[in-house]
Motif scaffolding. Structure first.
Motif, PDB file in Angstrom:
ATOM      1  N   UNK A   3      28.147  26.560  77.917  1.00 13.19           N
ATOM      2  CA  UNK A   3      28.548  25.159  78.068  1.00 13.19           C
ATOM      3  C   UNK A   3      27.506  24.225  77.479  1.00 13.19           C
ATOM      4  N   UNK A   4      26.223  24.487  77.708  1.00 17.08           N
ATOM      5  CA  UNK A   4      25.176  23.629  77.154  1.00 17.08           C
ATOM      6  C   UNK A   4      25.137  23.696  75.634  1.00 17.08           C
ATOM      7  N   UNK A   5      25.279  24.891  75.078  1.00 18.56           N
ATOM      8  CA  UNK A   5      25.292  25.005  73.616  1.00 18.56           C
ATOM      9  C   UNK A   5      26.491  24.270  73.022  1.00 18.56           C
ATOM     10  N   UNK A   6      27.646  24.426  73.652  1.00 11.61           N
ATOM     11  CA  UNK A   6      28.839  23.745  73.152  1.00 11.61           C
ATOM     12  C   UNK A   6      28.709  22.234  73.301  1.00 11.61           C
ATOM     13  N   UNK A  13      31.302  15.658  77.560  1.00 15.25           N
ATOM     14  CA  UNK A  13      31.696  15.679  78.966  1.00 15.25           C
ATOM     15  C   UNK A  13      33.143  16.120  79.128  1.00 15.25           C
ATOM     16  N   UNK A  14      34.025  15.702  78.232  1.00 12.88           N
ATOM     17  CA  UNK A  14      35.436  16.063  78.336  1.00 12.88           C
ATOM     18  C   UNK A  14      35.664  17.538  78.032  1.00 12.88           C
ATOM     19  N   UNK A  15      34.873  18.106  77.115  1.00 13.12           N
ATOM     20  CA  UNK A  15      35.082  19.494  76.707  1.00 13.12           C
ATOM     21  C   UNK A  15      34.419  20.465  77.663  1.00 13.12           C
ATOM     22  N   UNK A  16      33.200  20.147  78.103  1.00 17.37           N
ATOM     23  CA  UNK A  16      32.413  21.109  78.884  1.00 17.37           C
ATOM     24  C   UNK A  16      32.171  20.685  80.323  1.00 17.37           C
ATOM     25  N   UNK A  17      32.426  19.433  80.669  1.00 16.73           N
ATOM     26  CA  UNK A  17      32.115  18.967  82.014  1.00 16.73           C
ATOM     27  C   UNK A  17      30.669  18.561  82.195  1.00 16.73           C
ATOM     28  N   UNK A  21      21.527  26.608  87.105  1.00 12.44           N
ATOM     29  CA  UNK A  21      22.280  25.650  86.289  1.00 12.44           C
ATOM     30  C   UNK A  21      21.317  24.651  85.677  1.00 12.44           C
ATOM     31  N   UNK A  22      21.561  24.277  84.433  1.00 13.95           N
ATOM     32  CA  UNK A  22      20.754  23.292  83.721  1.00 13.95           C
ATOM     33  C   UNK A  22      21.679  22.232  83.157  1.00 13.95           C
ATOM     34  N   UNK A  23      21.402  20.971  83.476  1.00 18.67           N
ATOM     35  CA  UNK A  23      22.152  19.832  82.937  1.00 18.67           C
ATOM     36  C   UNK A  23      21.202  19.007  82.079  1.00 18.67           C
ATOM     37  N   UNK A  24      21.424  19.051  80.774  1.00 16.43           N
ATOM     38  CA  UNK A  24      20.565  18.330  79.837  1.00 16.43           C
ATOM     39  C   UNK A  24      20.857  16.840  79.892  1.00 16.43           C
ATOM     40  N   UNK A  25      19.780  16.049  79.741  1.00 18.82           N
ATOM     41  CA  UNK A  25      19.883  14.600  79.746  1.00 18.82           C
ATOM     42  C   UNK A  25      19.328  14.044  78.449  1.00 18.82           C
ATOM     43  N   UNK A  26      19.564  12.753  78.159  1.00 22.46           N
ATOM     44  CA  UNK A  26      18.967  12.181  76.943  1.00 22.46           C
ATOM     45  C   UNK A  26      17.450  12.318  76.924  1.00 22.46           C
TER      46      UNK A  26
END
Length: 772
Positions: free
Chosen positions: A248-251, A269-273, A141-146
């Motif tokens: 999810x990341x692309x969206x 966050x609302x669309x993809x979590x 899993x990858x969670x992108x940040x600013x």
């Protein structure tokens, strides 16, 4: 010989002569009447099968008993065997009180056994010390940040760790945008640390949550991660979940790019979590406004998505007269909504909170398919049973507590309204003099009448329902908000109805339509529409957060107080009769009275021992050290009921903090002093003059001060000190004998300091002190 009438007259004269007896007689009569009413109402509760709703509560108590133990049970099957024997006794004993007691014991043991099974089923190695190692594995899993990213790596190998001690997963952070995605096999050099335990006694224990997520270490990437061909292909499940994470990341990036700014990150966050794109200022804004739940895929989003799809599919099928009159289209729509709810859960990452919301949603739609009432407390109990049996560790989390408390309050209000509505008798609206019902005259402008009626109905019923539901959910979740987050939002009654209306109008329809149009490239107008709604939410949130007293800090209070408040909530939502529901009042009053009786602390010491906080002369916490841990400081401030931010504490180079090359010193209010030793050269001086010595190093045994060194903190964890006159009361986050799967027993070299009869072991790799 006096008659009966004469005896009553004499008793009345005695009562008149002694007023106290009259009051006593009234109290006795009232008590007897209340007991009789309670017995009759209890029989009615049994007829309605409301007692069965307490069974998940008893099983949950068994789960809490397992997690409250300081060591693992000696036998892995003892609780399950106890449950079986208690159930057998319940089936064979005819005496009702005894058989009921055995049944309660069996349910209690079942909850204990469920938690024990869950803990052993996810067992995996946990890193025991800080290390730098070369790792290889699959990215899950990858969670992108600013700035950068956070990802979970399923380890295949660790160069310096033996296979038996290699964690199953590690969670790493990096400061640059990753050149890999979920599903890739990479090699990376990382600095690894054990998952952190509670930063204060009774606080949030990340190590326990990480254990149940299969994460045995956390850390940061050193250098560049490189992609390689895996020695073996990834499993089908990993490839499936990796494909979903990539989508999810692309969206999320697409939504954030189209909308931009804070509304873009909230929309993503609302669309993809994916919540890691949010800035800290945006998080604080929506938290102070009491609407943080809008960025979590939880019960509200799940129920809205499933409910809208259920309504749309049912209306679509109703367009065909043949289907509407010949087939159960309501059940078909419920089944389709269940499928879409499962897909929505998978598409948003299937987090723990989303899974619980999915269980509750599936139970509701399953009740519709089975021709049962959907919104009942019994269905909520079934959902609670599912969580207790499958993920009992979730009970300890704030997400479970808040979601089930809110839903329980809403269902209780709904059930009460339905019962009152069923008792009402429908009478004709207007009766003529002849006893016949009057016929309404046709209006000249029917559309105007319909408009007025619609507006009146909205403000009289829908708005009132929103306010009532918000009040019920807010009151039910207030104890858990105060206990878990140490604050309450005073204007939540304003923020929640406004934001919920905007979410229903903009967020959910926009998210569903945008996700459908995203593969076609026609989604940009939908995201702009969604961004408009979120901008309205942020506008409302800014005004609420800017209002005076928007957030009320709540100091830490004991788990015993929370237990009484929880029992009061359960009594209010489970019982139906007024007499038994009134038992919630003394329980809530006892819990509220225990809230101020919190454990006080004057010094807070983390497990690392390289910094601390102490109470200054002004009564507020002050920071002492050369390295700040903002997460720990924020937890300390919240537990103290202090609304300041960690950055507002004493700077690290402030001369008033008394920091030098060898460490730091500070004067404490009751005439004591504390020293933070960072170099061994300072021990000789600080041990002689300081009352308390804190150090990440090994202190010499000749130190005369009260010492918290690396060995002590390795065994006790984070500690607090309270000054009570001449005494110093020390509280630790763990006991020296604690030995749990997620919190193994302290190493022998740490316990040897407290058990002199044990010979000191030879130095080993895990005996190194913390390096600040």
């Amino acid at each position: 010989m006096r008659g009966v009438g004469g005896q009553q007259e004499l008793a009345g004269k005695r009562c008149e002569a002694y007023p106290g007896r009259r009051v006593l007689s009234w109290l006795i009569a009232t008590g007897r009447a209340a007991i009789a009413r309670g017995r009759s109402d209890f029989l009615l509760e049994m007829e309605d099968r409301r007692l069965a709703l307490w069974l998940p509560v008893v099983a949950g108590l068994g789960v809490l008993l397992y997690f409250s133990a300081d060591r693992e049970p000696a036998s892995g099957y003892a609780a399950l065997i106890c449950a079986c024997f208690a159930l057998l006794a319940f089936l064979t004993i005819n005496h009702r009180p005894a058989s009921t007691s055995f049944f309660v014991i069996s349910v209690l043991a079942l909850g204990f056994a469920s938690a024990q099974w869950r803990a052993h089923s996810v067992r995996a190695p946990i890193l025991g010390h800080i290390t730098v190692d070369n790792l290889t594995g699959f990215v899950e899993q990858v969670d992108l940040r600013p700035n950068g990213a956070r990802f979970v790596l399923k380890l295949e190998s660790a160069e310096k760790l033996p296979v038996a001690a290699t964690p199953r997963r590690v969670r790493l952070t990096m400061r640059t945008r990753p050149e890999f995605a979920a599903g890739d096999f990479i090699a990376v050099k990382a600095r690894l640390l054990p998952p952190s335990h509670a930063v204060l006694p009774g606080g949030y224990d990340f190590a326990r949550d990480a254990y149940f997520m299969g994460i045995g270490a956390v850390g940061s990437v050193l250098g560049r991660a490189e992609r390689f061909s895996p020695p073996l292909p990834a499993s089908l499940r990993l490839r499936f979940m990796a494909a979903i994470d990539q989508t999810r990341n692309r969206l999320a990036m697409r939504v954030n790019q189209v909308i931009g700014g804070a509304p873009g990150t909230i929309a993503a966050a609302m669309v993809t979590g994916k919540r890691d794109l949010l800035s800290q200022s945006t998080r604080e804004l929506i938290r102070e406004a009491g609407i943080f739940h809008i960025i979590t895929i939880s019960g509200i989003q799940m129920s809205l998505v499933a409910g809208i799809l259920f309504w749309f599919i049912r209306r679509l099928l109703a367009l065909s007269t043949t289907l509407a009159l010949s087939y159960p289209i309501k059940k078909w729509a419920a089944g389709a909504a269940m499928v879409f709810a499962c897909l929505y859960d998978i598409g948003t990452g299937s987090r723990v909170g989303t899974e619980r919301a999915l269980v509750m949603t599936l139970v509701v739609f399953l009740a519709i398919i089975m021709d049962r009432a959907a919104l009942t407390m019994r269905n909520l109990a079934i959902a609670a049973w599912a969580v207790i049996l499958l993920e009992p560790d979730a009970i300890l989390g704030a997400s479970f507590q808040l979601s089930f408390a809110a839903v329980a309050a809403l269902v209780a209000v709904y059930e009460t309204g339905q019962r009152r509505l069923a008792r009402q008798v429908e009478w004709p609206q207007a009766i003529g003099r002849d006893g016949r019902q009057k016929m309404h005259q046709p209006l000249k402008a029917p559309w105007l009448s319909s408009l007025r009626e619609g507006i009146r109905h909205f403000f009289s019923s829908r708005l009132a329902a929103i306010l009532l539901s918000t009040m019920a959910a807010t009151s039910a979740t207030a104890p858990f908000m105060a206990y878990d987050f140490h604050e309450l939002s005073l204007y939540v009654m304003i923020g929640n109805p406004l934001t919920l209306g905007i979410i229903e109008l903009f967020a959910i329809p926009g998210a569903l339509l945008g996700a459908v149009l995203y593969p076609l490239g026609l989604d940009a107008p939908v995201w702009h529409y969604l961004g408009l709604g979120i901008s309205l939410v942020l506008w409302v949130a800014r005004h609420i957060a800017a209002a005076p007293g928007a957030s009320l800090p709540i100091p830490e209070f004991s788990a015993t107080a929370l237990s009484f408040l929880t029992l009061g909530l359960l009594s209010a939502v489970i019982w139906r009769s007024p007499v038994w529901r009134a038992t919630a009042i003394p329980l809530v009053l006892i819990g509220a009275a225990m809230v101020p009786l919190r454990a006080k602390f004057d010094v807070l010491i983390p497990a690392s021992g390289d910094y601390l906080a102490f109470r200054g002369r002004d009564g507020h916490l002050a920071f002492l050290g050369k390295r700040k841990n903002n997460f720990a400081l924020e937890q300390w401030l919240r537990a103290d009921g202090d609304s300041r931010q960690p950055e507002s504490l004493i700077p690290v180079n402030d001369p008033q903090a008394g920091c030098g090359a060898l460490g730091c010193t500070a004067k404490l209010s009751p005439g004591r002093s504390i020293a933070l030793v960072l170099k061994s050269e300072a021990f000789s001086e600080d041990c002689a003059r300081a009352t308390i010595v804190v150090t990440p190093l090994f202190a010499p045994s000749s130190c005369a001060a009260l010492t918290f060194d690396h060995a002590f903190l390795a065994a006790s964890g984070a500690s607090t000190l309270e000054f009570a006159g001449d005494r110093i009361i020390q509280t630790s986050s763990r006991t020296f004998a604690q030995d749990r799967l997620w919190s193994p027993k302290a190493p022998r070299w740490a316990l040897a300091k407290f058990t002199p009869e044990a010979p000191p072991p030879a130095p080993s790799a895990d005996m190194r002190p913390f390096q600040p």
